[in-house]
Motif scaffolding. Structure first.
Motif, PDB file in Angstrom:
ATOM      1  N   PHE A 173       0.676  -4.129   1.688  1.00  0.00           N
ATOM      2  CA  PHE A 173       1.271  -5.455   1.729  1.00  0.00           C
ATOM      3  C   PHE A 173       0.411  -6.460   0.945  1.00  0.00           C
ATOM      4  O   PHE A 173       0.923  -7.273   0.163  1.00  0.00           O
ATOM      5  N   ASN A 174      -0.910  -6.403   1.146  1.00  0.00           N
ATOM      6  CA  ASN A 174      -1.831  -7.309   0.429  1.00  0.00           C
ATOM      7  C   ASN A 174      -1.798  -7.063  -1.084  1.00  0.00           C
ATOM      8  O   ASN A 174      -1.875  -8.000  -1.890  1.00  0.00           O
ATOM      9  N   LYS A 175      -1.700  -5.795  -1.455  1.00  0.00           N
ATOM     10  CA  LYS A 175      -1.641  -5.450  -2.870  1.00  0.00           C
ATOM     11  C   LYS A 175      -0.360  -5.996  -3.511  1.00  0.00           C
ATOM     12  O   LYS A 175      -0.381  -6.544  -4.617  1.00  0.00           O
ATOM     13  N   LEU A 176       0.759  -5.855  -2.771  1.00  0.00           N
ATOM     14  CA  LEU A 176       2.040  -6.353  -3.257  1.00  0.00           C
ATOM     15  C   LEU A 176       2.028  -7.880  -3.341  1.00  0.00           C
ATOM     16  O   LEU A 176       2.541  -8.473  -4.302  1.00  0.00           O
ATOM     17  N   LYS A 177       1.400  -8.535  -2.365  1.00  0.00           N
ATOM     18  CA  LYS A 177       1.309  -9.990  -2.353  1.00  0.00           C
ATOM     19  C   LYS A 177       0.499 -10.479  -3.563  1.00  0.00           C
ATOM     20  O   LYS A 177       0.866 -11.469  -4.211  1.00  0.00           O
ATOM     21  N   SER A 178      -0.605  -9.806  -3.878  1.00  0.00           N
ATOM     22  CA  SER A 178      -1.428 -10.177  -5.044  1.00  0.00           C
ATOM     23  C   SER A 178      -0.648 -10.005  -6.347  1.00  0.00           C
ATOM     24  O   SER A 178      -0.741 -10.827  -7.266  1.00  0.00           O
ATOM     25  N   LEU A 179       0.140  -8.936  -6.387  1.00  0.00           N
ATOM     26  CA  LEU A 179       0.937  -8.667  -7.579  1.00  0.00           C
ATOM     27  C   LEU A 179       1.987  -9.754  -7.789  1.00  0.00           C
ATOM     28  O   LEU A 179       2.175 -10.264  -8.910  1.00  0.00           O
ATOM     29  N   ILE A 197       0.079  -0.367   6.915  1.00  0.00           N
ATOM     30  CA  ILE A 197       0.809  -0.971   5.781  1.00  0.00           C
ATOM     31  C   ILE A 197       0.135  -2.240   5.244  1.00  0.00           C
ATOM     32  O   ILE A 197       0.559  -2.777   4.227  1.00  0.00           O
ATOM     33  N   GLU A 198      -0.922  -2.705   5.918  1.00  0.00           N
ATOM     34  CA  GLU A 198      -1.537  -3.982   5.523  1.00  0.00           C
ATOM     35  C   GLU A 198      -2.114  -3.933   4.111  1.00  0.00           C
ATOM     36  O   GLU A 198      -1.963  -4.872   3.321  1.00  0.00           O
ATOM     37  N   GLU A 199      -2.753  -2.834   3.763  1.00  0.00           N
ATOM     38  CA  GLU A 199      -3.356  -2.721   2.429  1.00  0.00           C
ATOM     39  C   GLU A 199      -2.285  -2.781   1.342  1.00  0.00           C
ATOM     40  O   GLU A 199      -2.430  -3.482   0.332  1.00  0.00           O
TER      41      GLU A 199
END
Length: 380
Positions: A287-293, A283-285
């Protein structure tokens, strides 16, 4: 000798208004019968009279059907280079000194009638198809609608619509953007109207450069009006940006349901016997994508909010400036009205006492004023 101003304005014109096919609020219907109609040719018919022969000659030369012009009237109507027709509105004086109902109403009518009757002879390349003298508004005035044309043209129709060429044919040349053919022609028309006025013992008041016709207060009022127009245009632009930013902020702060977004960011179910480390890696990828968004959305939100507040403040400032300029305009208008009253009193005084006597009194007053200033300066 009477004194009066001159007003000649060039514009596009509204034929139905001139012909009284519709009646505006400022028109006195009881006095419409006093209007004078000089010309009333439908504009399409005027185009047939002027250009049908030239159009036939042009179409006969075209080998390709697509280059032929079915209707020259429609051709010019859709053109971005020329107007279908032009109009000048001509007025002597104002409602106070030459208005309908004043003692000079007939004088204004006589001057405008003579000017109209000489207009066509003086302007052979301006085809007048519609012309009226209105006596049913505050001040008598002329509406002259004309089609400017040139002959022996080497492009398009040999006889075609052209204001520039029509005025060149009449001997008016451009000396640059600040002094065009049209400006030269308008000055000449004012001189011609002034000559008609003189024959009727009316002097063109403040004859000279157009800017000299305005008093200092009138000039300031004109400038303020231009500033108000410019500021209102700015406010309109800002309001449009303001509205777009408001929509953008609402979009960021209250996102609508998006099926693809929901599907992309659904947490997967952990697999049986899956370690936490392995699940985190899966789920890390996402999660990082959502954080950037989220980070991007927050930055965008605050940028838009700052722009929103800056535009709001600028809009408020411009609205305040418009209010102050409107107030300033009212003040100048009041001062102008006061000065006009004083000017009418001065003219009446010259009529009653005679110009020589008034000039003598003024000279005595000036000498007395200078003498008092001199004595005051020497006693300090």
């Amino acid at each position: 000798m009477e004194y009066s101003s001159i007003s000649i304005e060039l514009g596009k014109g509204v034929i139905n208004h001139n012909n009284r096919k519709f009646i505006a609020e400022n028109v006195d219907r009881e006095k419409t019968k006093n209007n004078i109609e000089y010309k009333n040719i439908p504009i399409e018919e005027a185009y047939h009279i002027l250009f049908d022969d030239a159009l036939q000659r042009y179409n006969d030369k075209q080998t390709r059907k697509s280059r032929r012009i079915p209707s020259y009237y429609e051709h010019i109507k859709n053109s971005k280079q020329e107007n279908l027709f032009y109009e000048i509105i001509v007025q002597v004086g104002n409602r106070d000194d030459m208005g309908v109902g004043t003692e000079n109403e007939e004088l204004a009518k006589r001057i405008l009638d003579r000017y109209m009757k000489e207009f066509e002879e003086r302007n052979p390349y301006l085809f007048v198809f519609n012309a009226h003298l209105h006596m049913d508004e505050a001040t008598p005035h002329l509406h002259i609608d004309f089609i400017p044309f040139t002959t022996e043209s080497d492009r398009g129709l040999d006889t075609r619509v052209s204001l520039k060429q029509a005025l060149l044919n009449e001997g008016f040349y451009s000396l640059g953007k600040s002094d065009t053919e049209t400006m030269a022609w308008m000055r000449n028309e004012k001189e011609e109207l002034s000559a008609v006025m003189k024959r009727n013992e009316v002097e063109w008041e403040n004859q000279g450069n157009d800017r000299d016709h305005l008093s200092v207060l009138e000039f300031k009022k004109e400038q303020r009006s231009k500033e108000v127009e410019e500021l209102e245009a700015q406010v309109s632009t800002l309001e449009s940006k303001f509205k777009n930013l408001t929509t953008a902020i609402e979009t960021v702060t209250a996102p609508k349901y998006n099926k693809e977004f929901e599907e992309e960011f659904v947490l997967p179910e952990p697999q049986r016997m899956e370690t936490a480390k392995n699940y985190k890696g899966r789920i890390e990828e996402m999660f990082n994508k959502l954080k950037s968004l989220v980070k991007y959305a927050l930055v965008k939100y605050f940028d838009l909010k700052n722009d929103y507040h800056e535009l709001y403040n600028e809009k408020q400032m411009l609205s305040h400036r418009i209010y102050k300029l409107d107030e300033s305009n009212k003040e100048y208008q009041n001062k102008n009205n006061e000065l006009r009253k004083q000017l009418r009193d001065y003219r009446m005084l010259r009529k009653v006492l005679g110009s020589k006597e008034v000039d003598h009194i003024l000279e005595e007053a000036k000498r007395s004023h200078k003498r008092r200033n001199y004595e005051w300066e020497n006693t300090r």
